[in-house]
Design an enzyme around this catalytic site. Structure first.
Site, short mmCIF file in Angstrom:
data_model
loop_
_atom_site.label_atom_id
_atom_site.label_comp_id
_atom_site.label_asym_id
_atom_site.label_seq_id
_atom_site.Cartn_x
_atom_site.Cartn_y
_atom_site.Cartn_z
N TYR A 163 17.24 22.36 20.37
CA TYR A 163 18.40 23.02 19.75
C TYR A 163 19.62 23.18 20.65
CZ TYR A 163 21.19 27.03 18.12
OH TYR A 163 22.22 27.86 17.75
N ASN A 166 23.02 30.18 35.34
CA ASN A 166 22.47 30.09 33.99
C ASN A 166 20.97 30.32 34.11
OD1 ASN A 166 21.72 27.24 31.84
ND2 ASN A 166 21.78 29.39 31.33
N GLY A 167 20.44 31.22 33.30
CA GLY A 167 19.00 31.49 33.34
C GLY A 167 18.75 32.96 33.45
N GLY A 214 27.81 29.18 25.19
CA GLY A 214 28.16 30.59 25.29
C GLY A 214 29.60 30.82 24.90
N CYS A 220 23.85 30.25 28.91
CA CYS A 220 25.12 30.04 29.57
C CYS A 220 25.35 28.56 29.88
CB CYS A 220 25.17 30.74 30.92
SG CYS A 220 24.87 32.49 30.85
P1 AMP Z 1 16.54 32.36 10.78
O1 AMP Z 1 15.90 31.58 9.70
O2 AMP Z 1 17.28 33.56 10.26
O3 AMP Z 1 15.59 32.72 11.80
O4 AMP Z 1 17.65 31.45 11.49
C1 AMP Z 1 17.33 30.20 11.93
C2 AMP Z 1 18.59 29.54 12.44
O5 AMP Z 1 18.95 30.07 13.71
C3 AMP Z 1 18.39 28.05 12.63
O6 AMP Z 1 19.41 27.37 11.92
C4 AMP Z 1 18.53 27.81 14.11
O7 AMP Z 1 19.29 26.65 14.36
C5 AMP Z 1 19.25 29.01 14.64
N1 AMP Z 1 18.76 29.38 15.98
C6 AMP Z 1 17.54 29.22 16.48
N2 AMP Z 1 17.44 29.69 17.72
C7 AMP Z 1 18.65 30.16 18.06
C8 AMP Z 1 19.22 30.76 19.23
N3 AMP Z 1 18.48 30.99 20.32
N4 AMP Z 1 20.51 31.11 19.20
C9 AMP Z 1 21.24 30.91 18.10
N5 AMP Z 1 20.77 30.34 16.96
C10 AMP Z 1 19.50 29.97 16.92
#
Ligand code: AMP
Length: 471
Positions: free
Chosen positions: A254, A109-110, A35, A9
């Site tokens: 990220y 958030n959390g 979000g 969030c």
């Molecule tokens: P996959 O290889 O299917 O596991 O997807 C990896 C992708 O998901 C990468 O491009 C990441 O940037 C993205 N990603 C990693 N963690 C998250 C997260 N918590 N929420 C949304 N996307 C994520």
């Protein structure tokens, strides 16, 4: 069933500005990446508190008419991410109630890791819950408190909580913000000078929100700290004993925007260093460095700078992909990824490519992207990931799947390489990650990479099982 696992969030709070709701709206706009499921703003004109929540994107929810219905100098806001099953307006925040302590709106958030137990206890004692969000637990704990002042009631409630929370609270004429004692999730403080020498205070998950509203970053709300602003002025207090810090490293890897300062450090600096260290740890002879947009961009720039291999944006992202998309009846292979990304054949044909992304979770998206790059003519695809393998779910507010679904939890790097069909695969080491965020004093949580959780998760089995049910 509580839905706290999906509490990725963004929060914001504005105190003392004639257009507080409008500033909160702008700040949420800048925090939209944290979000996209629902958003809400609660505002007060000093006598009445109004709250508006809606499903979808900030810009669609807050029309000029809605903003006009939220008058006053004080406002808090929230934007919430959730997986499909939890898309209900009832769980949108802020949560606003009228209780024995007056009108209160709260958002956080959390993820509160003992929320299930607290809720069960409160229900046994007669509390009635409207929704399934952790936030409501905080309100019930406050309402039950025998303390006379709001700050004291909140302090008592917060001391019962375990896990992660960065919280913003508003009454008719008072704002309180607080962070959990270990500081899992960020909360920055800012300030604006108004005419006549008056000061407006702003709080937000990330400082990119301050840039948009013209606030100056003044530092962090400290872990275990509570800041209360009311008619008598501004007070800061430590409400909990000092605890080891556990700042979420994934914010730097990220989640946060690279133009933000998070935990007092520029995300850009961490992310570029992630890429540079990755190049040192996993060098390869190649012709181009290509990021997976947008998550891999800054690390790829670092990788290219360190390796002296040219950086090229050879995957183009369509930024307008919405959640509701009418899929053609004829199934097109890898349609989902194709909709979002398209390769620039001209840059890839015959080249040896270093593909940089921030993480591999399940591995399925990464495999599709590797295939896409190869089918656009790349001669070799070397996948580089700017953090260690993700091996454990997060219980503090990041949406990672169960251990069963995490490819890094069940496979060696070589097995993952084969699954994603890359020629080589290199992950940044834990030491590299620590160095990139300048963590010399063990201030960060790395649980998703190590399985070492920084809090006693007495109900770990239950938390794991619940995770399993939901995905
Ligand atoms: P996959 O290889 O299917 O596991 O997807 C990896 C992708 O998901 C990468 O491009 C990441 O940037 C993205 N990603 C990693 N963690 C998250 C997260 N918590 N929420 C949304 N996307 C994520």
């Amino acid at each position: 069933m509580l839905d706290g696992f999906h509490e990725e969030c963004g929060v914001v709070a504005i105190y003392g500005h004639p257009e507080a709701a409008n500033l909160a709206y702008l700040a949420l706009y800048a925090l939209q990446h944290r979000g996209q499921e629902s958003a809400g703003i609660a505002a007060s004109d000093g006598a009445h508190l109004e709250c508006f929540r809606g499903m979808g994107h900030v810009a669609d929810i807050f029309t000029p008419r809605v903003i006009a219905s939220l008058p006053g100098r004080f406002a808090i806001g929230h934007t919430r991410y959730s997986t499909a099953g939890d898309t209900v307006l009832l769980n949108a925040q802020p949560f606003a109630v009228n209780c024995n302590k007056g009108q209160i709106a709260v958002a956080h958030n959390g993820n509160i890791t003992n929320a299930v137990e607290l809720r069960a206890k409160l229900e046994r004692e007669g509390s009635i819950f409207q929704a399934t969000s952790d936030t409501e637990v905080i309100l019930h704990l406050m309402a039950r408190s025998r303390e006379r002042t709001l700050a004291a009631a909140l302090r008592e409630a917060l001391l019962e909580l375990e896990g992660a929370f960065s919280l913003v609270l508003l009454t008719e004429n008072r704002m309180i913000v607080a962070r959990d004692p270990q500081g899992f999730r960020p909360l920055a403080m800012g300030q604006m000078e108004l005419s006549g020498g008056r000061v407006c205070y702003a709080f937000a998950s990330e400082t990119c929100a301050f840039d948009l509203i013209g606030a100056t970053y003044m530092g962090e709300v400290e872990p275990g700290e509570m800041i209360s602003i009311g008619p008598e002025g501004f007070t800061r207090e430590r409400y909990a004993p000092e605890a080891p810090r556990a700042q979420c490293v994934f914010e730097h890897v990220y989640f946060s925007r690279p133009d933000s300062i998070v935990f007092g450090r520029a995300v850009q600096e961490s992310r570029e260093l992630l890429g540079r260290l990755l190049a040192r740890e996993h060098p390869v002879e190649a012709d181009v460095v290509v990021p997976v947009p947008d998550s891999g961009v800054t690390a790829a720039i670092g990788y290219a700078a360190e390796s002296h291999i040219p950086y090229r944006q050879a995957l183009i992202r369509n930024h307008y992909v919405g959640r509701t998309f009418i899929e053609p009846s004829q199934a097109i292979r890898d349609f989902g990824v194709k909709l979002k990304l398209n390769p620039v054949r001209h840059l890839l044909e015959g080249r040896r490519v270093v593909l940089v992304d921030d993480s591999i979770v399940r591995g399925t998206t990464s495999r599709k992207i590797v295939r896409m790059v190869r089918s656009a003519g790349a001669r070799e695809v070397h996948l580089r990931i700017s953090c260690p393998p993700t091996v454990s779910p997060c219980f503090y507010g990041v949406d990672t799947p169960t251990k069963r679904e995490l490819i890094g939890a069940n496979n060696t790097v070589e097995e993952i390489r084969r699954f994603v069909e890359a020629d080589t695969l290199g992950y940044l080491s834990l030491g590299g990650l620590r160095e990139a965020v300048a963590d010399h004093d063990c201030n960060y949580c790395y649980a998703c990479y190590t399985g070492d959780y920084p809090t006693d998760l007495v109900n770990l089995e239950e938390l794991m099982a619940k995770r399993g049910e939901r995905h």
